[in-house]
Design a protein around this motif. Structure first.
Motif, PDB file in Angstrom:
ATOM      1  N   GLU A 168     -23.381  11.413  -5.946  1.00 56.81           N
ATOM      2  CA  GLU A 168     -23.594  11.867  -7.327  1.00 56.81           C
ATOM      3  C   GLU A 168     -23.793  10.693  -8.298  1.00 56.81           C
ATOM      4  OE1 GLU A 168     -20.870  12.098  -5.558  1.00 56.81           O
ATOM      5  OE2 GLU A 168     -19.082  11.574  -6.712  1.00 56.81           O
ATOM      6  N   GLU A 169     -23.596   9.502  -7.828  1.00 54.78           N
ATOM      7  CA  GLU A 169     -23.686   8.353  -8.736  1.00 54.78           C
ATOM      8  C   GLU A 169     -25.133   7.936  -8.967  1.00 54.78           C
ATOM      9  OE1 GLU A 169     -19.430   6.174  -7.762  1.00 54.78           O
ATOM     10  OE2 GLU A 169     -21.239   5.544  -6.701  1.00 54.78           O
ATOM     11  N   LYS A 170     -25.387   7.453 -10.165  1.00 57.17           N
ATOM     12  CA  LYS A 170     -26.740   6.993 -10.491  1.00 57.17           C
ATOM     13  C   LYS A 170     -26.845   5.487 -10.259  1.00 57.17           C
ATOM     14  CE  LYS A 170     -29.100  10.222 -13.363  1.00 57.17           C
ATOM     15  NZ  LYS A 170     -28.281  10.947 -14.361  1.00 57.17           N
ATOM     16  N   THR A 171     -27.983   5.061  -9.757  1.00 52.93           N
ATOM     17  CA  THR A 171     -28.208   3.648  -9.488  1.00 52.93           C
ATOM     18  C   THR A 171     -28.050   2.811 -10.746  1.00 52.93           C
ATOM     19  OG1 THR A 171     -29.876   4.410  -7.960  1.00 52.93           O
ATOM     20  CG2 THR A 171     -29.800   2.054  -8.360  1.00 52.93           C
ATOM     21  N   GLY A 172     -27.388   1.704 -10.618  1.00 49.68           N
ATOM     22  CA  GLY A 172     -27.344   0.748 -11.716  1.00 49.68           C
ATOM     23  C   GLY A 172     -26.302   1.038 -12.767  1.00 49.68           C
ATOM     24  N   GLU A 173     -25.770   2.273 -12.776  1.00 50.43           N
ATOM     25  CA  GLU A 173     -24.799   2.577 -13.826  1.00 50.43           C
ATOM     26  C   GLU A 173     -23.397   2.135 -13.458  1.00 50.43           C
ATOM     27  OE1 GLU A 173     -24.972   6.657 -14.875  1.00 50.43           O
ATOM     28  OE2 GLU A 173     -26.912   6.467 -15.847  1.00 50.43           O
ATOM     29  N   ILE A 174     -23.225   1.907 -12.179  1.00 56.99           N
ATOM     30  CA  ILE A 174     -21.912   1.533 -11.683  1.00 56.99           C
ATOM     31  C   ILE A 174     -21.865   0.015 -11.550  1.00 56.99           C
ATOM     32  CG2 ILE A 174     -20.250   1.998  -9.847  1.00 56.99           C
ATOM     33  CD1 ILE A 174     -21.235   4.570 -10.999  1.00 56.99           C
ATOM     34  N   GLY A 175     -20.703  -0.508 -11.508  1.00 60.35           N
ATOM     35  CA  GLY A 175     -20.627  -1.928 -11.161  1.00 60.35           C
ATOM     36  C   GLY A 175     -20.040  -2.781 -12.241  1.00 60.35           C
ATOM     37  N   ASN A 176     -19.432  -2.149 -13.241  1.00 62.14           N
ATOM     38  CA  ASN A 176     -18.791  -2.976 -14.260  1.00 62.14           C
ATOM     39  C   ASN A 176     -17.345  -3.292 -13.920  1.00 62.14           C
ATOM     40  OD1 ASN A 176     -20.732  -3.671 -16.143  1.00 62.14           O
ATOM     41  ND2 ASN A 176     -20.801  -1.561 -16.875  1.00 62.14           N
ATOM     42  N   HIS A 177     -17.016  -3.075 -12.650  1.00 59.77           N
ATOM     43  CA  HIS A 177     -15.660  -3.385 -12.221  1.00 59.77           C
ATOM     44  C   HIS A 177     -15.422  -4.877 -12.386  1.00 59.77           C
ATOM     45  CE1 HIS A 177     -14.986   0.497 -10.184  1.00 59.77           C
ATOM     46  NE2 HIS A 177     -16.295   0.476 -10.135  1.00 59.77           N
ATOM     47  N   GLN A 178     -14.198  -5.182 -12.684  1.00 62.10           N
ATOM     48  CA  GLN A 178     -13.842  -6.604 -12.706  1.00 62.10           C
ATOM     49  C   GLN A 178     -14.007  -7.142 -11.292  1.00 62.10           C
ATOM     50  OE1 GLN A 178     -14.157  -8.014 -15.675  1.00 62.10           O
ATOM     51  NE2 GLN A 178     -12.654  -9.418 -14.804  1.00 62.10           N
ATOM     52  N   PRO A 179     -14.591  -8.307 -11.142  1.00 65.92           N
ATOM     53  CA  PRO A 179     -14.722  -8.867  -9.802  1.00 65.92           C
ATOM     54  C   PRO A 179     -13.357  -8.965  -9.132  1.00 65.92           C
ATOM     55  CG  PRO A 179     -15.968 -10.143 -11.370  1.00 65.92           C
ATOM     56  CD  PRO A 179     -15.178  -9.141 -12.154  1.00 65.92           C
ATOM     57  N   LYS A 180     -13.369  -8.589  -7.856  1.00 63.96           N
ATOM     58  CA  LYS A 180     -12.124  -8.644  -7.099  1.00 63.96           C
ATOM     59  C   LYS A 180     -11.890 -10.051  -6.585  1.00 63.96           C
ATOM     60  CE  LYS A 180      -9.782  -5.051  -7.256  1.00 63.96           C
ATOM     61  NZ  LYS A 180     -10.565  -3.874  -7.529  1.00 63.96           N
ATOM     62  N   GLY A 181     -10.680 -10.223  -6.122  1.00 67.23           N
ATOM     63  CA  GLY A 181     -10.350 -11.555  -5.615  1.00 67.23           C
ATOM     64  C   GLY A 181      -8.908 -11.764  -5.937  1.00 67.23           C
TER      65      GLY A 181
END
Lengths: 728, 55, 414, 278, 215
Positions: D263-276
């Motif tokens: 259900e997710e749209k391309t490009g709209e996701i990914g503002n997660h804080q980088p993990k590490g």
């Protein structure tokens, strides 16, 4: 103290204990541990490249007809890297995969290091250049004195430049009409221009500035014409948002990058072209002004294409009528449309009908000798030597017919028909070729029906190869006179660049010759000098380099300095009108095989990652070949899953591929991007010569097809063959 | 591993990790030294030698 | 022939019989050694590993033997720290098994690395943030603890015990064994955990990655807990096997029962934690990376499909937990045996998926599942520790007083 | 670690690869191999043990004929920054054989330090790291073309793309010699960038607003997520924070750049804080 | 160790003062000390002799004479190229500039001219400071420094010392340093990574990233 067993153990133990403590407190174990690790970091069997002063030397890459400017990085005297030359008009800094691998050819194990002579038991022995020249000239003298000078043939990859000029001059003075060069689609296009407009000109396609490219299977980004220049042009198309429509049965990379891919039944491209002409004429979409001023025979064209309605052609080509109409409209309405042909890398000629139809399309939209269109150009010709003085043998020899039948009768405009060589030699009766010289060409691999070619070569009593590498043909030679590689020699090249411009380039040695090799030009001069009479006189040059210098005259110094010399716009502004009536339909250029026994159509596909012409792929190229093309030593054949399903074939499984020319074992690769009923195989594999990195891998496509002559030009236009694929 | 090895940095990660390590090594070495030392002392002082029960 | 070496008051098979057995296993050992030498001299091209399977059979074997060897530290902890005194009757054997497991693990690591001669770099040039460094440090130090725990047992060998110094040394070592056991438990908690951390910190591998508590991912705690839980099962299993082979009862039922009970409750509690972890991972962690739970169990070859998680969690986890926590069920010999076998398989499966499924699952959407088939060299070097373990355990049983209750349970009539 | 390189400015070298222009010709692969002394074997068709620092993936939209589409995707090492300079591979290396250089943003690999545990390979979701399963062997004579700027690797160690770091070293040498401390954009370019006939690769400092790469993708201040349309990074959602950016006008290509729930749209996701961590 | 412990078992029965008598403790100590000293000598004295092979330079080069003859110090011969790379040990082409013909009767110069310059061959100098292949050292980045900091005062030496090569690693002994224990007195006594790091840390506040010096 008595030394009994217990004391012995006790004292020995003390000694050892002291030793252990002392050793631990000494550098010995720690340093050894460190040094052992360092030893693993400097294993003597891992090479350590030597350092030195870095320098760059410019030259021109001559590994393919693309002719890019390259810059060779050297450390002291070693060449360590090839890079594209930024200021070279062809490639402007880019470089292709084969050019990049040039050093593997230079330093590789397949070099022919000295002149070689075939011995009685079929192996080669090392001979000196003097001996080699002596043997060759003795044979040539013998043939000449017995009046068989015309039984000598010379096969060359190119008919341009000083080396080709020397070869032609040599044959002329010697007395043989048999200079045979390999033809590409550009030679066929040249012929079409001759037939339609009566001009001697090359076609130069200005993709770089076009805004609509209609490609009939040309692998624009897969090595067509000048690979790097075309890839750059393709990028320019993307930047300018120009359109590319690709017509071919398989989703090639060009098709994948195109704005539109129209899968077409293979072999019916010319019908499609005629249908497009039909629509353009019917809908009056053509450039009336241009057509009125520059062409004749429009009525005949209308008549010819009348029967090629989109509806009818749709049935042949498999493209919907509305797509054909839309395509014609898109093409004609673009401001700089260009139509091109020459399948894959364009190394095989196309039928005259196809080329003339394509040229007609370009003419109808008025895009001839205009930015973004087709330029008809005359390439610089600086090989302007005086004709050699001929003795009687020479004159008689030259007056004889060519063995391949080119240059007379219906093929009077065709330069050579190299593909006929095998047929002529294998034909019953006397073999007309007593001696064959091969330069820059590897017919045993690159000619169609390569098995027949091999049979023919076995019948030729004296073969001289000038190859730098131990390729298939060199292996068959009586004598090998190894050429320097492209990085060790001078070579003049003629390059066409964008917008109809052209330039002369000069490849020059960037490293000292590694082995006892000589440029072919030098070998020719030496042979000529060793021959009697007028032949020696025709070759007064001291060396090939001297010959080049004299021939290029005032251009020499600048070429040597700069590497290239740009010409001004060299398009031919001919007053000759373009005659549409030259375009006739020769009917289907049939491919071999009946549909009952061979239900599928086998076509080749070209890729820059596999060299399939006279140079075998170096290890770097093979390394980049995908495992859907080559797996272990097995070649994979692409087939549509639907077709595969019917044939009960599945991914990665062995299958038997049969064509009228031969049967081979292959593996199956299911690919959605190929038309049902069509199967495709990569060209460039199946070598039997060269090194372990190339030899024995896959199948040579040329083994599976035979020549198909175009009735109008006589050229071999085979693009595929009927085939059968069964479960192994 | 040691403060004089190349990668050593005076930071919390090293204190905790290598501190734990040296602590463990320290306990083990002390324990071993104690055992051997005590045994030698026992032997020298003549306390040992008996087949006492040690379970 | 070797009767002078055999502990007093027990009966052992004849020396020729023993030798033949050892020779047969020894042949397998030599086969493994040959494969090991091939790997060392010709390099890791002898294996079936590849660039997508940088960790494979060996690392699984490594994790598995360490988990199974966890019985040593946990039994030690119970015996010396918690004070479960009955366990003194099985602790020796637990230590022997632990020693075998850990020495095997170290040997496997020695073969597994591409440059064994440089492997000391892991200590000298340590990166303290690496879970593998933590593993290496704790593993090797804990191995020395196991060796120290093993030494008194050797010193109690009949002939050696004759020498007063060794007799005393063994005595003194026993005296402070609790100190070593405590250190061992401390080290074990960390390296078992770090082995879990090895997978859990891989934030580029959504199948393995777990949320963190401080610097430790959940797998850190799960691994420690599972080793403590499942390790004793393996100790019991091997005791049962030893009893089967020798045809003698070696450890009293109450000892086994106690260990089995503790193990059962440990597994039960571990399963709760593991299920919560799996639930959180499947519903929160994975979707945040754009992956559904079933994406991880969709291997076309059928290996990594839903059965594997059922096998691990239910058959290898919940079932043994239920059996072992139920007094009457675990008193049933057959059920007990089934439970400990399932438990051993369960923990091995857990280590398997945490190593191999991690590698097999494609993270890039345009890649497919990766396949791997171990070469015979890998199989041989993985069997090598088994052969070595059998030999060492046999020698220990034959010559050392491993089972204190053996004399009592099997009185020898002279 | 103290990171105050006195008054040096931190660069963040990266690439933008235009997939619309990439033709899959393979020049980048060979440019890389010949620049970096990458060895080859007789059979390189087992792609999982074939060392190609720059690897070309062939992506398809998986639609049947004739709607099939294909796109090549060149994949060098992503030189992930992770969160605060912790790429997936660096923190796992037990022997500090790889590190993240905050001055250049380059993830190193030191062959002589590496002892071949391959943990970093397991950690890298891009398969950008390669193991030397074999001793490198060049046919007699071919060792002549080896470059002294990159040391040939021995068997048993991991190697990967270095963004042609030696070219940076050499360019800096020249700069030092001329009394400079900063490089011009053109002075440091990777070998693949230089070779690409399509001009599909652009190389430069993502931190420098004057550099092409910065202008092309406009990386956000936080985590470097591209703000330009058509730009994406591989597996951004994992928090690897890579420095290789891609451009594609095709939605299906961009969607293949990361994992998405249906259900997710391309490009709209990914503002997660980088993990590490650590 | 177990064997020496064996001895302890005798103590209760002998029960003498430490030292002579039947003297076992004394002997034990004596043997222990012999073992200790023997191994210490082996490790500190014999080991380095075995570890390193001795090689003489092809020509005994006199730096001092050359230093007096040139105007630009070390950089007269060891110069930077235009691209910032360092030329290192001079090539024969540089030697020819002055030594096309022998200028003195010095046997070393005659050897240079006759054996190398006449044949156009490079002199196979053994480079004391040669770092292994994995090391990238930028002379340009260090050009503010004095050559002697790392290379010692070789510029004023009159002879070339014997080149010692580690048999195992192939390194020049100067990298590890002459002292087998790795102890150094001067900055130029050792050229290991730690020595680079020491200075880097002092001068830049960090040992630097790996790639700064590795390739």
């Amino acid at each position: 103290m008595k030394i009994d067993r217990r004391n012995f153990l006790t004292l020995g133990g003390s000694l050892v204990a002291g030793g252990v403590v002392g050793t631990t407190l000494s550098p010995l174990p720690w340093k050894l541990m460190d040094d052992a690790a360092i030893w693993t970091q400097n294993w003597s069997w891992t090479p350590v490249p030597t350092d030195g002063k870095v320098s760059y030397e410019n030259t021109v890459c001559t590994l393919c007809p693309g002719r890019c400017g390259i810059s060779v990085r050297k450390v002291a005297s070693r060449a360590i890297k090839i890079e594209g030359r930024k200021d070279f008009p062809v490639n402007k800094g880019g470089i292709c995969i084969l050019g990049l691998s040039g050093l593997q050819l230079l330093y590789g194990p397949t070099r022919v290091k000295t002149p070689l002579m075939k011995t009685g038991n079929g192996t080669f022995k090392t001979i000196s250049w003097d001996e080699a020249i002596e043997s060759v000239s003795a044979k040539l003298n013998e043939l000449r004195s017995s009046g068989k000078s015309d039984s000598v043939a010379f096969l060359s990859d190119s008919d341009q430049g000083v080396t080709a000029g020397l070869i032609k001059r040599f044959l002329k003075a010697y007395g043989s009409p048999n200079f045979i060069s390999e033809a590409t689609f550009k030679d066929a296009y040249k012929l079409a221009l001759k037939k339609m407009q009566g001009i001697d000109a090359e076609a130069n396609f200005d993709i770089d500035n076009a805004d609509y490219v209609l490609s009939f299977g040309s692998g624009i980004i897969e090595g067509w014409e000048s690979p790097v220049r075309m890839i750059k042009a393709n990028s320019a198309l993307k930047t300018r948002k120009a359109k590319l429509c690709q017509i071919e049965p398989r989703l090639s990379m060009t098709a994948a990058k195109a704005d539109k891919w129209l899968p077409v039944v293979p072999g019916t491209e010319k019908e499609l072209a005629l249908a497009l002409i039909h629509v353009i004429l019917k809908k009056s979409l053509y450039n009336k002004d241009f057509v009125a001023r520059n062409t004749v025979g429009l009525d005949k064209l209308t008549q010819l294409t009348d029967s090629f309605s989109p509806e009818k052609v749709s049935g042949i080509t498999g493209i919907k009528p509305e797509d054909i109409m839309a395509l014609a409209a898109d093409f004609a309405r673009a401001s700089h449309p260009i139509a091109i042909c020459g399948k894959g890398q364009g190394n095989t000629p196309e039928s005259m009908t196809q080329i003339m139809a394509v040229h007609t399309l370009n003419t109808l939209v008025g895009n001839i000798n205009k930015k973004g269109g087709v330029f008809t150009v005359s390439l610089p010709d600086y090989v302007t030597w005086d004709q050699p003085e001929m003795d009687e043998t020479g004159t008689t020899g030259n007056s004889k017919d060519r063995i391949d039948g080119a240059g007379k009768g219906q093929y009077k405009d065709t330069m050579s028909l190299a593909h006929r060589l095998a047929g002529i030699v294998n034909a019953q009766g006397k073999n007309p070729v007593e001696a064959l010289f091969v330069s820059g060409s590897n017919p045993l691999y690159t000619f169609t029906d390569s098995i027949a070619v091999k049979k023919a070569f076995e019948k030729i009593p004296f073969i001289v190869s000038f190859s730098s590498f131990m390729d298939e043909t060199a292996k068959m030679a009586s004598i090998i006179l190894p050429n320097h590689t492209n990085l060790e020699r001078f070579e003049d090249v003629i390059v066409s660049t964008e917008a109809g411009k052209s330039a002369i380039g000069l490849a020059k040695p960037v490293v000292d010759p590694r082995f006892d090799t000589k440029p072919t030009g030098d070998a020719l001069i030496l042979i000529a000098k060793a021959l009697e009479g007028s032949v020696a006189e025709a070759f007064s040059w001291e060396s090939f380099e001297a010959c080049l210098e004299e021939t290029l005259g005032d251009k020499w110094e600048e070429l040597k300095e700069n590497g290239f010399l740009e010409n001004a716009d060299s398009a031919i502004a001919s007053n000759n009108k373009i005659d549409f009536s030259a375009l006739t339909d020769n009917g289907l250029a049939a491919i071999e095989g009946d549909t009952a026994n061979f239900p599928l159509t086998l076509i080749p596909y070209d890729s820059l990652r596999l060299a399939h012409m006279n140079i075998g792929s170096p290890p770097f190229l093979i390394k980049t070949v995908e495992d859907t093309v080559l797996k272990g030593n097995d070649i994979l054949v692409e087939i549509n899953p639907k077709t595969a399903g019917k044939l009960n074939l599945s991914e990665g499984k062995y299958a038997k591929l049969k064509t009228p020319k031969g049967t081979v074992n292959v593996k199956v690769h299911l690919f959605e991007g190929i038309m049902p009923g069509v199967i495709a195989m990569a060209r460039g594999l199946g070598h039997t010569a060269y090194d372990d990195y190339l030899a024995g891998k896959g199948v040579n496509f040329n083994e599976l097809i035979g020549p198909v002559e175009d009735p109008a030009s006589g050229l071999d236009i085979s693009w595929g063959i009927r085939a059968n694929l069964t479960k192994a | 591993m040691f403060p004089f090895s190349f990668e050593w940095v005076w930071d919390m990660g090293h204190y905790v990790f290598l501190g734990g390590m040296w602590y463990a090594i320290g306990i083990i070495s002390l324990g071993l030294t104690y055992c051997i030392g005590k045994t030698i002392l026992d032997m020298v002082s003549g306390k040992g030698g008996g087949h006492g029960d040690h379970h | 022939m070797d009767s002078a070496l055999i502990p007093k008051g027990v009966k052992r098979c004849s020396f020729p019989q023993f030798s033949i057995g050892i020779l047969i296993v020894g042949a397998v050992l030599l086969w493994g050694v040959y494969a090991m030498l091939l790997c060392w001299f010709k390099g890791l091209n002898q294996t079936g590993m590849n660039d997508s399977y940088g960790f494979a059979l060996w690392i699984w074997a490594d994790l598995a033997v360490i988990a199974l060897g966890g019985g040593a530290f946990f039994t030690g902890l119970l015996r010396y720290i918690i004070g479960k005194d009955e366990l003194k009757n099985i602790i020796n054997f637990a230590v022997v098994i632990g020693f075998i497991c850990y020495s095997s693990a170290l040997l496997i690591l020695g073969i597994d690395v591409g440059q064994p001669i440089r492997s000391w770099f892991i200590f000298w040039h340590v990166n303290v943030h690496s879970m593998l460094a933590e593993v290496a440090f704790c593993l090797s130090i804990y191995f020395s603890v196991l060796a120290i725990e093993f030494v008194p047992l050797i010193l109690e060998q009949k002939q050696i015990d004759e020498i007063p110094f060794f007799h005393n040394l063994a005595h003194n070592m026993h005296e402070i064994m609790a100190v070593f056991a405590a250190t061992g438990a401390f080290l074990s908690c960390f390296h078992q955990g770090s082995l879990g951390g090895v997978a859990g910190v891989l934030f580029g591998r959504p199948f393995a990655f777990r949320e963190h508590l401080l610097v430790w991912p959940w797998t850190f705690f799960l691994f420690t807990w599972s080793a403590a839980a499942y390790g004793p099962c393996f100790t019991i299993l091997l005791t049962k096997i030893m009893e089967g082979i020798t045809g003698k009862k070696l450890v009293k039922d109450n000892v086994i029962d106690l260990l089995a009970k503790i193990s059962g409750w440990m597994i039960a509690s571990y399963m709760v934690a593991k299920l919560v972890d799996t639930w959180y991972w499947a519903t929160v962690t994975a979707p945040s990376k754009g992956l559904t739970f079933m994406d991880f169990y969709s291997d076309g070859s059928g290996l990594y499909t839903i059965w594997i998680i059922i096998a691990e969690l239910f058959i290898g986890g919940i079932v043994p937990a239920i059996i072992l926590t139920n007094k009457s069920w675990r008193a049933n010999k057959a059920l007990l045996l089934i439970a400990i076998i399932l438990a051993a398989v369960g923990v091995c499966l857990n280590r398997w998926v945490m190593v191999l499924q991690v590698m097999a699952h494609p993270v890039l959407p345009f890649e497919g599942w990766f396949a791997y088939m171990p070469s015979w060299q890998e199989v041989a070097t993985t069997i090598l520790p088994v052969a070595y373990g059998i030999i060492l355990a046999s020698l220990a049983y034959r010559y050392l007083p491993v089972f204190p209750q053996e004399r009592e349970l099997n009185p020898v009539e002279d | 670690m103290k990171e105050n390189h006195s008054n040096d400015k931190a660069n963040k070298f990266g690439m933008v690869i235009d997939l619309d222009k990439c033709t899959g010709c393979g020049a980048c692969m060979v440019a890389c191999m010949s620049e970096n002394n990458v060895p080859f074997k007789k059979d390189e068709s087992k792609k999982l043990d074939s060392i190609t620092w720059m690897h070309l993936y062939r992506l398809t939209n998986k639609k049947p004929f004739p709607d099939t589409e294909v796109c090549y995707l060149p994949r060098p090492c992503m030189h992930c920054e992770g969160a605060h300079g912790h790429p997936p591979c660096v923190s796992v290396c037990p022997a500090t054989a790889t590190d993240y250089d905050k001055k250049t943003g380059i993830v190193s690999q030191i062959y002589t330090r590496c002892f071949g545990c391959r943990y970093c390979m397991g950690a890298c979701p891009y398969h950008a790291r390669y193991f030397n399963w074999w001793d490198p062997v060049w046919p007699e004579g071919m060792e002549n073309y080896l470059s002294p700027n990159v040391s040939p690797r021995m068997r048993g160690v991991v190697e990967k793309c270095s963004l042609c770091f030696h070219r940076y070293q050499l360019a800096m040498d020249k700069a030092y010699h001329e009394g400079r401390k900063e490089l011009e954009e053109h002075e440091y370019q990777s070998s693949c960038t230089q070779a690409c006939p399509a001009g599909a690769i652009t190389f430069g400092d993502l931190n420098n607003p004057h550099h092409q790469v910065h202008k092309m993708v406009k990386p956000s201040k936080h985590g470097g997520k591209p703000t330009a349309t058509n730009a994406f990074r591989l597996l951004e959602r994992l928090g690897t924070n890579p420095k290789i950016y891609y451009l594609s006008s095709k939605e299906w290509v961009r969607r293949l750049g990361d994992n998405y729930l249906p259900e997710e749209k391309t490009g709209e996701i990914g503002n997660h804080q980088p993990k590490g961590h650590h | 160790m177990s064997a020496s412990d064996d001895n302890v078992k005798d103590v209760p029965s002998d029960n003498h003062e430490e030292g002579h008598g039947n003297g076992s403790i004394g002997f034990v100590i004596l043997f222990f000390v012999v073992g200790l000293i023997g191994s210490l000598l082996t490790g500190w004295v014999l080991f380095p002799k075995l570890l390193y092979s001795q090689k003489e330079q092809p020509i005994d080069f006199n730096h001092q004479i050359h230093m007096d003859a040139v105007s630009d110090g070390c950089e007269s011969c060891h110069f930077f190229r235009e691209d910032g790379s360092f030329s290192g040990v001079p090539t024969i082409a540089q030697c020819i500039e002055c030594h096309e013909e022998a200028q003195t009767e010095d046997p070393n110069e005659i050897k240079l001219v006759q054996e190398y310059i006449a044949n156009g061959e490079e002199v196979p100098w053994l480079v004391y400071a040669r770092q292994p292949d994995c090391v990238f050292f930028s002379h340009a980045a260090h050009k503010e420094m004095d050559c002697t900091t790392c290379h010692g005062d070789i510029g004023h030496s009159e002879n070339l010392k014997t080149y010692e090569e580690n048999r195992l690693t192939g390194y020049s002994r100067d990298i590890w340093g002459h002292n087998i224990g790795g102890f150094k007195k001067n900055t130029w006594d050792r050229m290991k990574m730690d020595d680079c790091a020491e200075c880097h840390e002092r001068e830049t506040g960090s040992k630097g990233p790996c790639f700064q010096c590795h390739k």
